[in-house]
Design an enzyme around this catalytic site. Structure first.
Site, PDB file in Angstrom:
ATOM      1  N   GLU A  36      -4.975 -14.672 -11.760  1.00 40.00           N
ATOM      2  CA  GLU A  36      -5.762 -15.437 -10.786  1.00 40.00           C
ATOM      3  C   GLU A  36      -4.860 -16.461 -10.110  1.00 40.00           C
ATOM      4  OE1 GLU A  36      -9.164 -17.217 -12.625  1.00 40.00           O
ATOM      5  OE2 GLU A  36     -10.082 -15.281 -13.102  1.00 40.00           O
ATOM      6  N   HIS A 127      -5.852   0.810  13.419  1.00 37.63           N
ATOM      7  CA  HIS A 127      -6.059   2.249  13.262  1.00 37.63           C
ATOM      8  C   HIS A 127      -7.458   2.609  13.770  1.00 37.63           C
ATOM      9  CE1 HIS A 127      -5.684   6.181  11.412  1.00 37.63           C
ATOM     10  NE2 HIS A 127      -6.943   6.033  11.066  1.00 37.63           N
ATOM     11  N   ASP A 168      -1.149  12.823  15.230  1.00 39.42           N
ATOM     12  CA  ASP A 168      -2.541  13.244  15.020  1.00 39.42           C
ATOM     13  C   ASP A 168      -3.391  12.846  16.216  1.00 39.42           C
ATOM     14  OD1 ASP A 168      -3.386  10.555  14.582  1.00 39.42           O
ATOM     15  OD2 ASP A 168      -2.710  10.714  12.509  1.00 39.42           O
ATOM     16  N   LYS A 192      -2.980  17.457  13.019  1.00 37.70           N
ATOM     17  CA  LYS A 192      -2.648  17.242  11.600  1.00 37.70           C
ATOM     18  C   LYS A 192      -3.908  17.335  10.736  1.00 37.70           C
ATOM     19  CE  LYS A 192      -2.437  12.874   9.646  1.00 37.70           C
ATOM     20  NZ  LYS A 192      -1.960  11.480   9.536  1.00 37.70           N
TER      21      LYS A 192
END
Ligand code: R5P
Length: 299
Positions: A36, A127, A168, A192
């Site tokens: 943490e 993206h 792609d 792709k």
């Protein structure tokens, strides 16, 4: 404006600050034995505009958690506004349900960033085209394409023997923008496929012209499988030289080795994601997005 940096990319934060004629403000990040973190802002930020630099690159979950804590610390210290520069927004590839039963990871990230109090988000070459729809806070989409276009111009590659390639269908918009910036340099599209279970990438079809020199343009390189598969197909179809331009160098697994050993001549990426020394390799060139980010913060 006060600029703070998480641990994901302090060099980028430093470059942005120096472009703005300032320095990165101090923080205390303490890591407990169980992992943490305790975050403490050391400068007064009451009524200040604060900017936090932290890409959600690997280790993605840790870097996100650190970002949430940084924003919370700034808000609780009275910051007037918090702008987050998260140039690589991890989890954005899962922006919808591909197969029933899946989580929409990007929606979860949006919920977290908005809940902790981010006022504005700056990202690079997303993206997902759904980001503006999904987020309710202002999201500024920046792009490395002007840097890539300049680098390509610097090489004086002739338009008659060069083709831009998107590996792609998702990259069509990106490749058209770059083609426009380069006097309508021709482009082609590779079809792709990625097996959703194994992650294997296959490609057999190219739509558009092939030239002696192929320039693959992508948003990110993770395992490197997309780049290697696209390169092999291009070479099989007659390309003699392959260059790669990708915004985010995620470089997971043994991507640096795979890329260095491939027939790709050179790989250009940006510093949206830090590339540690052990992941650098001779074919790699890193371009800086610091000036673009500083320019955006000055608007
Ligand atoms: C996928 O659609 C992206 O645009 C990239 O091509 C992909 O994420 C790269 O991943 P990898 O390097 O693992 O093939």
């Amino acid at each position: 404006m006060k600029i703070f940096s998480g641990t994901a990319n302090p060099l980028l934060a430093g470059h942005i600050a120096s472009e703005l004629g300032t320095t990165v403000s101090p923080l205390e990040i303490h890591v407990f034995p169980d992992g943490e973190k305790r975050i403490r802002i050391l400068d007064a930020v009451l009524d200040e505009n604060v900017c936090i630099v932290q890409p959600a690159s690997p280790p993605v979950d840790q870097n996100y958690m650190e970002l949430f804590l940084l924003v919370d610390a700034a808000k609780r210290s009275g910051a007037k506004s918090v702008t987050v520069i998260c140039p690589y927004l991890g989890y954005e590839r899962q922006d919808h349900i591909f197969r029933s039963g899946e989580a929409v990871s990007l929606a979860v990230i949006r919920t977290m960033l908005e809940a902790v109090g981010v006022d504005r988000l700056l990202i690079f070459d997303p993206h997902s085209i759904k980001i503006r729809e999904i987020f309710r806070i202002p999201v500024v989409h920046l792009s490395a394409l002007p840097l890539f276009a300049q680098e390509i111009r610097n090489h004086s590659w002739s338009i008659s023997d060069t083709v831009l390639v998107t590996p792609d269908m998702g990259g069509i918009r990106r490749i058209k923008l770059l083609s426009n910036a380069l006097n309508q340099m021709p482009y082609c599209v590779i079809k792709k496929n990625r097996d959703l279970e194994t992650g294997e990438v296959t490609a057999e079809k190219i739509e558009g012209p092939i030239r002696k020199r192929a320039i693959i343009v992508d948003d990110m390189i993770s395992s490197g499988k997309t780049i290697v598969t696209a390169t092999n197909l291009l070479v099989k179809r007659g390309a003699k030289e392959v260059f790669v331009f990708a915004t985010h160098p995620i470089f997971s697994q043994d991507a640096p080795k795979v890329l260095q050993n491939s027939v790709v001549q050179k790989i250009f990426v940006t510093n949206t994601v830090a590339v540690p020394k052990e992941k650098q390799f001779p074919k790699l060139t890193v371009l800086s997005v610091a000036e673009i980010l500083a320019g955006e913060l000055q608007k």
